[in-house]
Design an enzyme around this catalytic site. Sequence first.
Site, mmCIF file in Angstrom:
data_model
loop_
_atom_site.group_PDB
_atom_site.id
_atom_site.type_symbol
_atom_site.label_atom_id
_atom_site.label_comp_id
_atom_site.label_asym_id
_atom_site.label_seq_id
_atom_site.Cartn_x
_atom_site.Cartn_y
_atom_site.Cartn_z
ATOM 1 N N ASP A 153 0.842 -1.204 0.000
ATOM 2 C CA ASP A 153 0.000 0.000 0.000
ATOM 3 C C ASP A 153 0.879 1.257 0.000
ATOM 4 O OD1 ASP A 153 -2.171 -1.745 0.267
ATOM 5 O OD2 ASP A 153 -2.005 -1.719 2.449
ATOM 6 N N HIS A 182 -5.265 -3.593 5.637
ATOM 7 C CA HIS A 182 -4.655 -3.953 4.343
ATOM 8 C C HIS A 182 -5.675 -4.486 3.339
ATOM 9 C CE1 HIS A 182 -1.544 -5.063 1.535
ATOM 10 N NE2 HIS A 182 -1.769 -6.351 1.657
#
Length: 336
Positions: A153, A182
């Site tokens: 990310d 996540h």
Amino acid sequence: MGKVKAVVLGAAGGIGQPLSLLLKTNPLITELGLYDIVNTPGVAADLSHISTPSKVVGYLPPDDGLKKTLAGADLVVIPAGVPRKPGVSWDDLFKINAGIVRDLATGIATTCPKAFVLVISNPVNSTVPIVAEVFKKHGVFDPKRLFGVTTLDVVRASTFVSEVLNDVSLAPKVTVPVVGGHSGVTIIPLLSQAQPPLPASVAPGQLEALTNRIQFGGDEVVKAKDGAGSATLSMAYAGAVFAESVVKAIGGAKGIVLPSYVNLAADKEGGSVVASEIGKELAYFSARVELGAGGVEKIYPLGNLSPYEQGLLKAAIPELEDNIAKGVNFITGPKL
């Protein structure tokens, strides 16, 4: 720096193979242990020809293969499990990957309980609590040594911001703290804290589009691969970046700070500050973490959030609560 043994569980898969390759090219690693249910001896033989310092071994499940792979491990990275494909929900993924992660965690708990464990297997929001609960059952849980790898990310955020700035060469220099979890809405990119700061010319609509792209970047890849899997190469890169940071910290390097999905008890003081910022007692959350020789040294506060980011945080909390409970209950809940 002394000897460092790194292990990849799920080493023959789409993430496992490129991740194992990147770890083999890392001069700080002296031994690489590879494990999977198929093809591991072949992957190990192939990698063993590369002229870097590490020795490579690869095992399959028979004859205590998992135990042999894990013996003496300092660091265990888990990309095992099935990838996302079009039409496969996070829920479907959980049903398959939860059991795989539980069994691998049992192997770690009984063979190398002091190893640093880096979880890549999705859904990370739930699989990290699964590993923790297995470790608790074996009396070996140390929250400082368990990490959910959210680095992809962070990597995506750097790349996508540099694209908005029309200069991809800036990607390595752009840092954006990404907090929360996540998957999807639990991914909270703090673009207001980007370094270097985003120019004032970036309109709110652009910010929202950028945030959405960071949150759902995985879907972009799943769609482009058209049924052939999910983000494997970029995930392997991100996993290797995080693993290298841990290896450096084990070796005594100071000042290594990067986001990771951790148990907030890993730093009681820092964790309680993050919990008060969230306004909810969550056991797990991704925040900026300082690494040391013993794992998590410090959990940093989220800091100032823009009103838009506060809205993202609000949206993430119920989903995170649900994901965490799901992972915990998979181990502690009543067995049918």
